[in-house]
Design a protein around this motif. Structure first.
Motif, PDB file in Angstrom:
ATOM      1  N   SER A  18     -20.264  56.535  -4.873  1.00 15.07           N
ATOM      2  CA  SER A  18     -20.742  55.246  -5.353  1.00 15.07           C
ATOM      3  C   SER A  18     -20.612  54.243  -4.226  1.00 15.07           C
ATOM      4  O   SER A  18     -19.841  54.435  -3.289  1.00 15.07           O
ATOM      5  N   THR A  19     -21.370  53.189  -4.317  1.00 15.03           N
ATOM      6  CA  THR A  19     -21.331  52.196  -3.247  1.00 15.03           C
ATOM      7  C   THR A  19     -20.957  50.845  -3.812  1.00 15.03           C
ATOM      8  O   THR A  19     -21.053  50.601  -5.016  1.00 15.03           O
ATOM      9  N   GLY A  20     -20.522  49.979  -2.943  1.00 15.07           N
ATOM     10  CA  GLY A  20     -20.183  48.632  -3.369  1.00 15.07           C
ATOM     11  C   GLY A  20     -19.794  47.826  -2.166  1.00 15.07           C
ATOM     12  O   GLY A  20     -19.552  48.368  -1.089  1.00 15.07           O
ATOM     13  N   PHE A  21     -19.729  46.515  -2.349  1.00 16.39           N
ATOM     14  CA  PHE A  21     -19.333  45.665  -1.220  1.00 16.39           C
ATOM     15  C   PHE A  21     -17.836  45.759  -0.984  1.00 16.39           C
ATOM     16  O   PHE A  21     -17.361  45.598   0.118  1.00 16.39           O
ATOM     17  N   THR A  22     -17.098  45.992  -2.045  1.00 15.50           N
ATOM     18  CA  THR A  22     -15.654  46.159  -1.896  1.00 15.50           C
ATOM     19  C   THR A  22     -15.258  47.481  -2.535  1.00 15.50           C
ATOM     20  O   THR A  22     -16.034  48.087  -3.262  1.00 15.50           O
ATOM     21  N   VAL A  23     -14.026  47.868  -2.278  1.00  9.36           N
ATOM     22  CA  VAL A  23     -13.555  49.122  -2.853  1.00  9.36           C
ATOM     23  C   VAL A  23     -13.547  49.025  -4.375  1.00  9.36           C
ATOM     24  O   VAL A  23     -13.993  49.916  -5.090  1.00  9.36           O
ATOM     25  N   MET A  24     -13.022  47.909  -4.847  1.00 14.84           N
ATOM     26  CA  MET A  24     -12.899  47.748  -6.291  1.00 14.84           C
ATOM     27  C   MET A  24     -14.269  47.794  -6.956  1.00 14.84           C
ATOM     28  O   MET A  24     -14.435  48.357  -8.034  1.00 14.84           O
ATOM     29  N   GLU A  25     -15.242  47.182  -6.284  1.00 17.14           N
ATOM     30  CA  GLU A  25     -16.577  47.186  -6.868  1.00 17.14           C
ATOM     31  C   GLU A  25     -17.111  48.614  -6.927  1.00 17.14           C
ATOM     32  O   GLU A  25     -17.703  49.034  -7.925  1.00 17.14           O
ATOM     33  N   ALA A  26     -16.858  49.361  -5.864  1.00 12.56           N
ATOM     34  CA  ALA A  26     -17.292  50.754  -5.863  1.00 12.56           C
ATOM     35  C   ALA A  26     -16.620  51.522  -6.993  1.00 12.56           C
ATOM     36  O   ALA A  26     -17.242  52.331  -7.681  1.00 12.56           O
ATOM     37  N   VAL A  27     -15.325  51.233  -7.196  1.00  9.19           N
ATOM     38  CA  VAL A  27     -14.608  51.905  -8.275  1.00  9.19           C
ATOM     39  C   VAL A  27     -15.242  51.572  -9.623  1.00  9.19           C
ATOM     40  O   VAL A  27     -15.459  52.443 -10.462  1.00  9.19           O
ATOM     41  N   ARG A  28     -15.550  50.286  -9.784  1.00  5.94           N
ATOM     42  CA  ARG A  28     -16.172  49.899 -11.058  1.00  5.94           C
ATOM     43  C   ARG A  28     -17.536  50.559 -11.234  1.00  5.94           C
ATOM     44  O   ARG A  28     -17.931  50.895 -12.341  1.00  5.94           O
ATOM     45  N   ASN A  29     -18.225  50.740 -10.116  1.00  2.00           N
ATOM     46  CA  ASN A  29     -19.549  51.327 -10.219  1.00  2.00           C
ATOM     47  C   ASN A  29     -19.527  52.767 -10.692  1.00  2.00           C
ATOM     48  O   ASN A  29     -20.536  53.310 -11.107  1.00  2.00           O
ATOM     49  N   TYR A  30     -18.360  53.382 -10.604  1.00  5.52           N
ATOM     50  CA  TYR A  30     -18.262  54.739 -11.122  1.00  5.52           C
ATOM     51  C   TYR A  30     -18.609  54.805 -12.591  1.00  5.52           C
ATOM     52  O   TYR A  30     -19.119  55.796 -13.076  1.00  5.52           O
ATOM     53  N   ASN A  31     -18.223  53.741 -13.281  1.00  4.51           N
ATOM     54  CA  ASN A  31     -18.379  53.793 -14.727  1.00  4.51           C
ATOM     55  C   ASN A  31     -19.818  54.045 -15.133  1.00  4.51           C
ATOM     56  O   ASN A  31     -20.085  54.546 -16.211  1.00  4.51           O
ATOM     57  N   ALA A  32     -20.726  53.674 -14.233  1.00  4.94           N
ATOM     58  CA  ALA A  32     -22.120  53.945 -14.549  1.00  4.94           C
ATOM     59  C   ALA A  32     -22.487  55.395 -14.248  1.00  4.94           C
ATOM     60  O   ALA A  32     -23.546  55.859 -14.617  1.00  4.94           O
ATOM     61  N   LYS A  33     -21.605  56.085 -13.523  1.00  5.04           N
ATOM     62  CA  LYS A  33     -21.975  57.430 -13.074  1.00  5.04           C
ATOM     63  C   LYS A  33     -21.188  58.538 -13.731  1.00  5.04           C
ATOM     64  O   LYS A  33     -21.610  59.668 -13.786  1.00  5.04           O
ATOM     65  N   LEU A  34     -19.988  58.205 -14.135  1.00  5.75           N
ATOM     66  CA  LEU A  34     -19.067  59.247 -14.552  1.00  5.75           C
ATOM     67  C   LEU A  34     -18.825  59.085 -16.044  1.00  5.75           C
ATOM     68  O   LEU A  34     -18.802  57.979 -16.564  1.00  5.75           O
ATOM     69  N   ASP A  35     -18.610  60.229 -16.731  1.00  5.55           N
ATOM     70  CA  ASP A  35     -18.402  60.119 -18.168  1.00  5.55           C
ATOM     71  C   ASP A  35     -16.966  59.751 -18.524  1.00  5.55           C
ATOM     72  O   ASP A  35     -16.608  59.631 -19.674  1.00  5.55           O
ATOM     73  N   ARG A  36     -16.109  59.623 -17.522  1.00  6.52           N
ATOM     74  CA  ARG A  36     -14.734  59.224 -17.810  1.00  6.52           C
ATOM     75  C   ARG A  36     -14.305  58.143 -16.837  1.00  6.52           C
ATOM     76  O   ARG A  36     -14.894  57.969 -15.782  1.00  6.52           O
ATOM     77  N   ARG A  37     -13.203  57.511 -17.224  1.00  5.29           N
ATOM     78  CA  ARG A  37     -12.694  56.435 -16.377  1.00  5.29           C
ATOM     79  C   ARG A  37     -11.914  57.050 -15.223  1.00  5.29           C
ATOM     80  O   ARG A  37     -11.052  57.889 -15.425  1.00  5.29           O
ATOM     81  N   PRO A  38     -12.249  56.660 -13.989  1.00  2.00           N
ATOM     82  CA  PRO A  38     -11.489  57.236 -12.872  1.00  2.00           C
ATOM     83  C   PRO A  38     -10.035  56.780 -12.903  1.00  2.00           C
ATOM     84  O   PRO A  38      -9.733  55.639 -13.218  1.00  2.00           O
ATOM     85  N   PHE A  39      -9.147  57.696 -12.582  1.00  4.13           N
ATOM     86  CA  PHE A  39      -7.723  57.437 -12.715  1.00  4.13           C
ATOM     87  C   PHE A  39      -7.050  57.825 -11.399  1.00  4.13           C
ATOM     88  O   PHE A  39      -7.088  58.975 -10.978  1.00  4.13           O
ATOM     89  N   PHE A  40      -6.463  56.846 -10.736  1.00  9.72           N
ATOM     90  CA  PHE A  40      -6.085  57.027  -9.330  1.00  9.72           C
ATOM     91  C   PHE A  40      -4.659  57.484  -9.023  1.00  9.72           C
ATOM     92  O   PHE A  40      -4.374  57.788  -7.877  1.00  9.72           O
ATOM     93  N   PRO A  41      -3.724  57.486  -9.972  1.00  8.85           N
ATOM     94  CA  PRO A  41      -2.346  57.790  -9.558  1.00  8.85           C
ATOM     95  C   PRO A  41      -2.140  59.147  -8.927  1.00  8.85           C
ATOM     96  O   PRO A  41      -1.103  59.369  -8.332  1.00  8.85           O
ATOM     97  N   PHE A  42      -3.084  60.043  -9.067  1.00  2.83           N
ATOM     98  CA  PHE A  42      -2.848  61.356  -8.488  1.00  2.83           C
ATOM     99  C   PHE A  42      -3.645  61.569  -7.202  1.00  2.83           C
ATOM    100  O   PHE A  42      -3.835  62.682  -6.756  1.00  2.83           O
ATOM    101  N   THR A  43      -4.063  60.458  -6.622  1.00  4.21           N
ATOM    102  CA  THR A  43      -4.776  60.537  -5.348  1.00  4.21           C
ATOM    103  C   THR A  43      -3.840  61.079  -4.280  1.00  4.21           C
ATOM    104  O   THR A  43      -2.754  60.563  -4.078  1.00  4.21           O
ATOM    105  N   GLU A  44      -4.278  62.127  -3.596  1.00  6.72           N
ATOM    106  CA  GLU A  44      -3.402  62.738  -2.604  1.00  6.72           C
ATOM    107  C   GLU A  44      -3.825  62.437  -1.183  1.00  6.72           C
ATOM    108  O   GLU A  44      -2.995  62.420  -0.286  1.00  6.72           O
ATOM    109  N   ILE A  45      -5.110  62.238  -0.985  1.00  6.47           N
ATOM    110  CA  ILE A  45      -5.539  61.905   0.378  1.00  6.47           C
ATOM    111  C   ILE A  45      -6.568  60.778   0.336  1.00  6.47           C
ATOM    112  O   ILE A  45      -7.288  60.591  -0.654  1.00  6.47           O
ATOM    113  N   VAL A  46      -6.602  60.037   1.415  1.00 12.32           N
ATOM    114  CA  VAL A  46      -7.638  59.030   1.612  1.00 12.32           C
ATOM    115  C   VAL A  46      -8.273  59.347   2.957  1.00 12.32           C
ATOM    116  O   VAL A  46      -7.594  59.380   3.982  1.00 12.32           O
TER     117      VAL A  46
END
Lengths: 384, 73, 364, 535
Positions: free
Chosen positions: A77-105
């Motif tokens: 997903s794209t966005g001007f900021t990271v948060m915006e990109a995260v929000r844009n997921y909601n239009a693409k994914l059938d579930r809410r993205p959940f970040f606490p288990f992020t292992e790599i960036v």
């Protein structure tokens, strides 16, 4: 008696009110969440925008009675900021993205050259993402790293994380840092961050990824790399070498090699200011054992062992000096020499700190290495 | 919706306290209770209706800041 | 008839004071400005706080079984005394509202971002109200268990985060911060949390043996200060330079804990600490206000005023700050000066006037 | 609140009317035994409403010319028939002639004569009141009425079918005495006496229940038990104005301090050794006729975690077991609630290694996790109830069906996630560790699950604080319920989380037996024998 009725009443009221008021706002079932295990940042086509690729596991296909579908999916997903990109997921994914288990960036090299601090803010400010995610710089496009490659774990991000953590324990020649370590170094005036670089080799089924080298930063911008031996030099200095193989040449005439397996290592940096001169001494004391011998020299002799120890010390010295030279050439204090000076000479450092990048290259670095070889494993003499 | 809940909570509180007060015949306590509850209720209602209520903390801020100006630190 | 018939033994008071001191400091960091010298600032401010507490204890021991409002009446006469009591009550009330607000801000901001803040305030006030209605004995007993649990949790989280600690972060001492910043921090943390123990003037009178008050308070201050110290050292050692950018350093510090990939993200333990200690703090203040109001209005029992005061407290805590920025501005900039009169000037004045006028409590 | 409601429903007025009526209608006590035997018997027959287990045996003995007419009255089934035959009737009808009875016979002295010279029974008292006769009959005495006498002999030869002393089912021990209390009060008191050979053990008898007239015995050790507590127990028991006391549970519910609390404030045990130990700590025991369960007061929260066996086995293992009990208790309180809170609110708390396992198990279950937890909790309670009530053989099959078949089917059908089944099952097992508080446990478990599913860990913490407030407000006969934790008593912690060695438990519990606090001498720690210095 009356007192106890009161308590019961209160408890009842409490329960009623909690139900009345909590329309269960934060209530989110585990199966409403898309568990994010890794994030990659690339430059989007629009130069102002970020292209964010997220790896999400599909638990249905992972459990004991799992299906045969894919175990993960990558969402872009794209966005001007990271948060915006995260929000844009909601239009693409059938579930809410959940970040606490992020292992790599993962960051692509071009983003890393421009600076990654703006992206990291999300990982530090937001309470959700884990701040212990490893930072990886990708040699090519960051999103490619999240694609399937040969691994045992089944999920690319997990595999990458395991690689980094294994690497630290087994080889210790590529430095890595997680989000907090990176941010700490970035935030500090007298220290600069590092991260690991991973490159992709091959195509399709043959595709494999490997840890290539250490990226060094000035502020948050990628400005250079340390190769493997320089990387270990760096780790020697900051006392993070856990294990590894030191290859030395056999004393004598032959060119045969001996592998020394590192058992223990401890290092310290000792800063000193004499007049205008800044000096720093790296004290390393380490122990190793002979892990492999290609030649046929009898190593049980005392003077042979001593000469081996000297050679070992020389190898370490060279690695350290190579790393220092690289950093000083690039004028970036990845070792935290500045911090060491600040702790010992706070008054003097107050004036020096402002122009630390000018003073840093002038530091004279010396080493003192206590190298010893403890054991020869189960063999005392070579096979031949 | 919130107001309904709020009123229910108020009725709950009154029902909770009043019987004991009547049984003990403590009228002055009852007056104080009703007075305080009434005041609190009104305040809460105004806040739910989003009426602007003077904020005591602003006053405190202003006063302390005034002293800041007086004594330069 | 006394409004509060209960008596608490001195050892319960120790736990109560410890809980009160540790209270909101679990989350809010009063030593923010001092950076890595915060731990030193805590020690200094604890000593300053002990001087404050000395005044309270001397006052309490001089008047034996009298609580703050009765002392005011006795020393300043019925009219001026009532006025001063009212001012004190406002301070306790407002402090309670601030603590509540900190509480709600943290929970609604970090843990439950989608839930309105009022839910937490209402639940908290309800549970505190039930404690207050049960009287000081129950508050004292509850505080024992909660404080012990909290201490265990604090020690546990600190031990678990030892792998993350870098004690070099504590160095250099007193160099990176300027003297002014250091003194500001000392002032802030002397008024919050140590000076806030002025509220115990309402409770000292219920202690079994007033002779032990001095020792009790000293132990409590040392222990409470010790907890703050452990926490501060842990946070500085773990977070290092990042210490000052986080709003809730304790919370962030233990987030990184990862033992064998199983014990991870134990920051919830910090939240539990905050809840239990916040509960003690709010309850003590709430109790003081309820008791004081009932005493001021000459009621036969303080029970009827408990719930209305709770509602008012919720209202004030919602009303006082528009955002958490205002909250932190108030806490770090305004509050120390706002609190000083209540914490030191008024008690000192009371003591001096009492000595001059030769007022004393009847022993027994 | 209940008073208020009762008033609302006009119950109070109704009851007052009833009690005045009762007072008017009842006035027949103090009837003396008349010299006319027939008249006495008639009155007695009337009193017993011609019940057919009320037996009157009239006979006469002595010389033919002046026969002495006597009657034995007793209640069939309560007395030992053989003893009537051999020890009452036989001496009177046969031995009387050898005793030189005729010669020394004096009118008005006959009762004393029979009592002193003829009856070979150990226990007999003279009564002069018909009321006492009735009472004696009901207690299982045999009453000898004599024509022309205004006194009667109440001979104690109770003998009814009784259960023998056996091991109590509820408190099984591996090490320790196997005997348990029975339904018979006298046997129970004798069991206590056999444990404590000391005249200071006081057994006071009371009769409770206006209709059942049940014997209730208060036992305590004078000098250790607090007099105030003993008096309080007596007062509370005497104040019970009710029809029936059928079990000690009745007494418990009438005298407990906190009738609205889910926590029991009165302890109970079926084992004489446990009760004896509690008596020796300064507690008061209440034995009720017809109930093998003996109540002990004051009861503290931590007593639920102590078991008799802790003291019989060596301290290390018992301390470990005790800590496990606390853990089991905590787990059974918080298990499902915590799980729901974590899964529905704080997913980040799940360890990395488990997140995928748990989430793949949760995948596709139709109900929200909160509902799953509550539903499974209810299912578990039903299974437990079914297993307890049914006969042993059936009960076992119920639990097998419940545990294995139902559990497995529910998971494989995808109704409930397997993790939830694990949590609920483990909770269930953990809840059996502490049996004293098991009813409170179940209730609080549900409350915690509700709070956890409404507000996550915030709700659970708030609920915990609420329970703590409640527990610290409780008292059991003057002792704070949470003592020695709160108010804290460092000395008593010796027997709280850890069990100190017996030789280190020098004092009795502070809130209970403190007026005589030393229970053993100071230097009881076993030492190696002193070596003789002869070499």
């Amino acid at each position: 008696m009356a007192r106890n009725t009161r308590i019961i009443q209160l408890i009842i009221i409490l329960i009623l009110i909690t139900f009345f008021f909590s329309g269960c706002w934060n209530y989110r079932e585990l199966d409403d969440l898309a568990i994010v295990t890794g994030v990659a940042f690339d430059q989007a086509e629009n130069p102002d925008k970020i292209l964010m690729t997220t790896q999400v596991v599909v638990p249905k296909n992972l459990g004991s009675e799992g299906g045969n579908g894919p175990t993960f999916i990558n969402v872009k997903s794209t966005g001007f900021t990271v948060m915006e990109a995260v929000r844009n997921y909601n239009a693409k994914l059938d579930r809410r993205p959940f970040f606490p288990f992020t292992e790599i960036v993962v960051f692509s090299k071009e983003i890393a050259r421009e600076g990654i601090a703006p992206y990291l803010d999300f990982f530090i400010r937001d309470p959700e993402p884990r701040s212990q995610a490893w930072i990886i710089i990708s040699d090519s496009d960051a999103q490619d790293l999240l694609e399937e490659f040969a691994n045992i774990e089944g999920i690319p991000t997990r595999a990458l994380r395991q690689m980094i953590e294994r690497q630290q324990g087994a080889m210790s020649n590529i430095a890595s840092s997680d989000v907090v370590e990176f941010a700490q170094a970035f935030h500090s005036k007298s220290r600069q961050p590092v991260a690991s670089i991973i490159e992709i080799k091959g195509e399709g089924k043959e595709k494999e990824v490997l840890l290539k080298e250490t990226a060094i930063f000035n502020e948050d911008k990628l400005i250079g790399t340390l190769d493997r031996s320089e990387g270990r030099g760096y780790l020697w200095i900051i006392n993070k070498v856990e294990s590894g193989i030191i290859v030395v040449e056999e004393p004598g005439l032959s060119n045969d090699k001996i592998s020394l397996e590192l058992l223990l290592s401890q290092s310290k940096m000792i800063p000193r200011i004499t007049g205008d001169k800044l000096e720093i001494k790296i004290e390393v004391s380490m122990e190793s054992q002979i892990a492999e011998q290609m030649g046929d020299l009898d190593l049980s002799k005392h003077d042979v062992l001593q000469s081996l120890e000297r050679r070992q010390a020389a190898v370490i010295h060279n690695e350290i000096m190579a790393a220092v030279k690289k950093a000083q050439d690039l004028r970036t204090d990845i070792f935290g020499f500045g911090q060491a000076f600040t702790r010992k000479y706070p008054k003097e450092m107050r004036s020096l700190e402002a122009k630390w990048d000018e003073h840093f290259p002038l530091i004279e670095v010396s080493t003192e290495i206590k190298s010893s070889i403890r054991r020869t494993a189960v063999q005392t003499r070579p096979l031949t | 919706m919130i107001i309904v809940g709020y009123i229910f909570a108020l009725i709950g509180i009154i029902l909770f306290e009043i019987p004991t007060l009547i049984l003990n015949k403590s009228w002055w306590e009852m007056a104080v209770f009703l007075g305080l509850t009434g005041f609190a209720f009104l305040l809460g209602l105004l806040m739910i209706l989003q009426v602007n209520i003077p904020n005591p903390v602003y006053l405190i801020n202003k006063t302390v800041e005034y002293f800041f100006d007086l004594v330069p630190i | 008839m006394k409004l509060e018939g209960g008596k608490i033994p001195a050892n319960q008071l120790v736990f109560l004071i410890i809980g009160f001191i540790y209270g909101t400091v679990v989350i809010i960091n009063p030593g923010r400005a001092a950076g890595n010298d915060a731990w030193l600032a805590f020690i200094v401010s604890m000593l300053v706080g002990l001087c404050f507490a000395a005044i309270y204890v001397i006052l309490a021991q001089r008047f034996q079984t009298k609580n703050l409002l009765e002392i005011n009446d006795l020393v300043f006469g019925p009219y001026l005394g009532k006025l001063i009591s009212l001012v004190y009550l406002w301070y306790f009330f407002h402090l309670g509202a601030i603590v509540l607000r900190n509480f709600g801000d943290f929970l609604a901001g970090i843990i439950f971002p989608e839930t309105p803040i009022s839910v937490f305030l209402i639940t908290m006030v309800l549970i505190c109200a039930s404690a207050v209605r049960n009287g000081i004995e129950v508050i004292g007993r509850t505080s024992i268990i909660l404080t012990i649990i909290t201490t265990i949790i604090l020690v546990l989280t600190s031990l678990l985060s030892i792998p993350l600690m870098d004690f070099n972060n504590l160095l250099p001492i007193l160099q990176t911060t300027k003297l002014k910043e250091f003194l500001t921090t000392v002032l802030i943390s002397a008024t919050f949390p140590f000076g806030e123990t002025v509220v115990f003037l309402m409770i000292f009178s219920t202690v079994n043996n007033p002779k032990k008050l001095k020792l009790t308070t000293l132990i409590a201050f040392l222990f409470g200060g010790g907890l703050l110290l452990i926490q501060a050292i842990r946070n500085i050692a773990v977070l290092g330079t990042l210490m000052d950018i986080y709003t809730y350093p304790s919370y962030t510090a233990v987030r990184a804990v990862n033992i064998f990939e199983v014990i991870t993200r134990i920051e919830i333990l910090v939240v539990i600490n905050f809840l239990t200690m916040g509960f003690i703090k709010v309850t003590v203040l709430y109790y003081a206000v309820s008791l004081g109001t009932a005493q001021l209005l000459k009621l036969k029992s303080y029970l009827p005023v408990v719930l209305p005061i709770g509602i008012l407290m919720i209202c004030l805590s919602l009303l006082q700050f528009e955002s958490s920025f205002e909250n932190s501005y108030f806490t770090y900039t305004i509050y120390p000066f706002y609190a000083l009169p209540f914490q030191i000037f008024l008690p000192l004045l009371t003591l001096l006037v009492a000595i001059i006028r030769g007022k004393k409590g009847v022993p027994g | 609140m209940f008073n208020y409601l009762a008033k609302k429903f006009n119950l109070v007025r109704l009851l007052r009317k009833q009690s005045t009526q009762n007072a008017n209608g009842k006035k027949q006590s103090g009837l003396k035994i008349s010299p006319h035997l027939k008249q006495n018997l008639e009155t007695l027959k009337k009193t017993f409403k011609e019940s057919n287990d009320f037996v009157i045996r009239e006979f006469s003995f002595g010389s033919k010319e002046e026969p002495i007419n006597v009657a034995l009255v007793y209640i069939e089934g309560l007395v030992a028939k053989t003893s009537i035959n051999d020890d009452i009737m036989k001496p009177l009808m046969y031995d009387s002639s050898f005793a030189g009875f005729i010669n020394t016979y004096q009118p008005n002295d006959i009762i004393a004569f029979i009592d002193e010279r003829l009856l070979s029974m150990a226990d007999s008292i003279k009564v002069s009141n018909l009321e006492e006769v009735v009472e004696g009959c009901l207690d299982g005495h045999t009453i000898l009425l004599v024509e022309g006498e205004t006194q009667a002999l109440s001979i104690s030869n109770q003998g009814w079918e009784r259960r023998s002393i056996s091991e109590p089912q509820g408190e099984v021990v591996v090490r320790g005495p196997r005997e348990g209390f029975t339904e018979t009060l006298r046997i129970n008191t004798s069991l206590l006496r056999r444990k404590i050979h000391n005249p200071d053990l006081v057994l006071e008898m009371l009769k409770v229940g206006q209709k059942t007239r049940t014997n209730v015995c208060i036992a305590y050790i004078a000098g250790i038990a607090d007099d105030g507590v003993v008096q309080e127990v007596k007062n509370r028991i005497e104040d019970i104005k009710t029809d029936a006391i059928l079990e000690s549970g009745y007494i418990e519910q009438f005298i407990e301090d906190a009738p609205f609390s889910p926590f029991a404030t009165i302890g109970n045990s079926e084992k004489p050794d446990v009760v004896a130990a509690k008596l020796l700590e300064g507690r008061v025991a209440i034995l009720v006729d017809g109930s093998p369960v003996v109540l002990t007061v004051p009861f503290l929260f931590i007593e639920g975690f102590q078991s008799a066996e802790d003291y019989y086995s060596r301290p290390y293992y018992s301390s470990l077991v005790r800590i496990l009990r606390y853990m089991g208790f905590l787990f059974s309180l918080y298990g499902p609630g915590f799980f729901v809170a974590v899964v529905a609110f704080h997913q980040e708390l799940i360890p990395d290694a488990l997140i995928i396992t748990i989430s793949s198990a949760m995948e596709g279950t139709p109900f929200p996790v909160a509902l799953e937890a509550i539903g499974m909790g209810i299912v578990f309670e039903i299974l437990r109830e079914a297993g307890v009530r049914l006969p042993k053989a059936v009960g076992q099959s119920v639990s097998i069906v419940g545990a294995l078949v139902l559990g497995d089917a529910v998971v494989s059908a995808g109704f409930v996630s397997s993790t939830m089944v694990i949590v609920v099952a483990f909770t269930a097992i953990a809840s059996f560790v502490v049996t004293s508080h098991s009813d409170a446990e179940s209730i609080i478990r549900f409350v915690m699950t509700l709070l956890g599913s409404a507000l996550g860990l915030f709700g659970i913490t708030i609920g915990t604080i609420g329970i703590l407030i409640h527990l610290s407000a409780l008292r059991s006969f003057g002792s704070p319920y949470l003592s020695p934790l709160a108010p804290i008593s460092w000395l008593d912690l010796k027997d709280t989380f850890l069990r100190f060695p017996l030789w280190a438990m020098i004092t009795r519990p502070k809130t209970i037996g403190w007026n005589n606090y030393q229970r053993e001498s100071l230097d009881l720690i076993p030492k190696p024998p002193q070596k003789k210095k002869d070499k």
